[in-house]
Motif scaffolding. Sequence first.
Motif, short mmCIF file in Angstrom:
data_model
loop_
_atom_site.label_atom_id
_atom_site.label_comp_id
_atom_site.label_asym_id
_atom_site.label_seq_id
_atom_site.Cartn_x
_atom_site.Cartn_y
_atom_site.Cartn_z
N ARG A 214 0.91 -1.05 0.01
CA ARG A 214 0.01 -0.02 -0.02
C ARG A 214 0.94 1.26 -0.13
O ARG A 214 0.67 2.10 -0.71
N VAL A 215 1.79 1.10 0.73
CA VAL A 215 2.95 2.37 0.89
C VAL A 215 3.37 2.66 -0.46
O VAL A 215 3.65 3.69 -1.16
N VAL A 216 4.02 1.65 -1.02
CA VAL A 216 4.79 1.78 -2.39
C VAL A 216 3.86 2.21 -3.49
O VAL A 216 4.26 2.96 -4.12
N GLN A 217 2.76 1.43 -3.38
CA GLN A 217 2.02 1.99 -4.59
C GLN A 217 1.65 3.46 -4.38
O GLN A 217 1.33 4.10 -5.53
N GLY A 218 1.22 3.93 -3.16
CA GLY A 218 1.03 5.32 -3.16
C GLY A 218 1.82 6.06 -3.44
O GLY A 218 1.75 7.27 -4.26
N ILE A 219 3.29 5.74 -3.32
CA ILE A 219 4.41 6.43 -3.62
C ILE A 219 4.58 6.78 -5.20
O ILE A 219 4.77 7.60 -5.78
N VAL A 220 4.18 5.37 -5.63
CA VAL A 220 4.64 5.46 -7.19
C VAL A 220 3.61 6.21 -7.85
O VAL A 220 3.89 7.15 -8.69
N ASP A 221 2.47 6.07 -7.48
CA ASP A 221 1.35 6.86 -8.09
C ASP A 221 1.53 8.37 -8.02
O ASP A 221 1.34 9.10 -8.90
N GLN A 222 2.23 8.86 -6.89
CA GLN A 222 2.12 10.05 -6.63
C GLN A 222 3.35 10.57 -7.25
O GLN A 222 3.25 11.68 -8.14
N ILE A 223 4.39 10.03 -7.68
CA ILE A 223 5.63 10.18 -8.26
C ILE A 223 5.09 10.23 -9.87
O ILE A 223 5.56 11.31 -10.65
N LEU A 224 4.39 9.16 -10.27
CA LEU A 224 4.09 9.39 -11.80
C LEU A 224 3.14 10.74 -12.07
O LEU A 224 3.07 11.12 -13.05
N ASN A 225 2.31 11.09 -11.14
CA ASN A 225 1.46 12.12 -11.08
C ASN A 225 2.14 13.31 -11.09
O ASN A 225 2.06 14.39 -11.96
N GLU A 226 2.87 13.64 -10.05
CA GLU A 226 3.67 14.80 -9.86
C GLU A 226 4.70 14.78 -8.76
O GLU A 226 4.22 14.42 -7.61
N GLU A 227 5.75 14.75 -9.16
CA GLU A 227 7.02 14.12 -8.33
C GLU A 227 7.63 15.43 -7.47
O GLU A 227 7.77 15.16 -6.28
N THR A 228 7.36 16.76 -7.78
CA THR A 228 8.20 17.69 -7.05
C THR A 228 7.70 17.75 -5.66
O THR A 228 8.50 17.78 -4.75
N SER A 229 6.37 17.81 -5.42
CA SER A 229 5.82 17.90 -3.96
C SER A 229 6.25 16.92 -3.12
O SER A 229 6.92 17.27 -1.91
#
Length: 494
Positions: A214-229
């Motif tokens: 769950r943690v990893v999926q959340g991070i991968v999705d967020q990075i693919l979406n918008e990584e800067t924040s």
Amino acid sequence: MASPLRLDPPEPTLNRAGQDSTTSYLRRRGRDFIISFYGTLRAIKLYPVEHTAVRRSLAELTEIATEIMNRERELELRVSGEFIFINATRLRLDLTNYASFGYLLRICRESGIGAIRIHDGISERAWLVFLSRLDSASSEPSDDRRESLIAHLATAGMTSIELGPPQDEATDPDQTEHQKDAANRTYTKSVALTKDVINSVRMGRTPSIKKIKRVVQGIVDQILNEETSLIGLTAIRDYDEYTFTHSVNVCIFAVALGRRLGMTKLQLFDLGLSALMHDIGKSRIPVTVLHKLEDLTNDEWLRITAHPWLGVLVLFQLKGQQEEVTYRAMTVAYEHHMRGDLSGYPQVIRPRTLSMTSKIVAVADGYDAATSRRTYQTVPYPPSAVLQEMRDNPRRGMDPVVVKAFINLLGIYPVGTLVVLDTFELAVVTSANPSFDALSRPIIRIVSDANGNMLVPPLEVDLAQVDGNGDYPRTIIKTADPDRYGINIGDFIV
Ligand SMILES: [Fe+2]
Ligand SMILES: [Fe+2]
């Protein structure tokens, strides 16, 4: 009006990353897919549906989509700004696909579509239903157009095409705030779940693979979406929560790096999981040893250096839950302190080449550890000095290609660096400049003026912006130690 498309320079060869086969496959077949998509749209527009040109185009499009899906296990076309991605790979624009790219970008923008996800069993009929509707002129606002397309597909029983909204239009301030909130949520949730996982190992229980995933999926999705924040949040480096934030930070850096090196979404997921678990062996070492302030005895040092193989043992417990994923994580747990020249630990007798995943995690790990404040490292190193050391000191044993990609990702002055400007103002770097040729000109918040007066609220400035004469009003002259000025960097980042 959108800016004109810019052509990409000729493709460089990237053999070191080991991912070139997938990336070049997706670039090649992804391009064919876009050209076929465009060709089919045109055929449907020009001819009646029973015409051979339409039939042939539909068959070809279905064939390419099915082939990519069979090989990559997913097919997602994503449009972001001026770029088109297939899965996580950005397609390169050249003269042969100029027309199809431009058309596709325009039609997606006008229809309020950010992503088109194709599922198993896509048929020629599904394409026909979708594409004939996609191109029909409409006066509806873009969001409604997407909604009506979705409703149209549902009515026709077509579940193999899914349409997602646009994801990153960073120019809108509301949208930027929204992205920061999303990144904050992902980060906080990841730290909390990681804490659960590490604590359960400490208590001798088997960690739950579901929580880790769950943690990893959340991070991968967020990075693919918008990584800067999300990358910005790694700079907070909470002293009390070091053990947990360190794992999450290494995971964020590794996934963002993997993306730069052209990995697919699935590869990023495996990489993220390995990064999150790289130090899991430390949960088997007494906290009194891990956090000891004084010099370590020989015996204690031996215990610390046992964490790579202790990690392998912990991960063995997960093996029953998901084999292929944990194999890579075991390799990373074992190799992340080994260094490229094998001068690190554990010591190995036979020559070996570190896996690409281990090389990426070693860079992410080395950076986060050196720039964090810990019990025995009360004064962390400035981020820019750490990057320089990683690049220039071969004894660190870091892979030069990975380090180079990392510097490109963070900029020369990473988020969280305190800098002195040529105007004698002090500022904190809040994000890297999105433009590649402005590595030394990040986005900053000025915290004090030339006389040392604090600015409340701090003034946000993009150092890449020029004045009316084409000159830069402000330039970084050096980095500074936040402790010397009593500045808490974290206060200026979120
Ligand atoms: Fe470690
Ligand atoms: Fe570590």
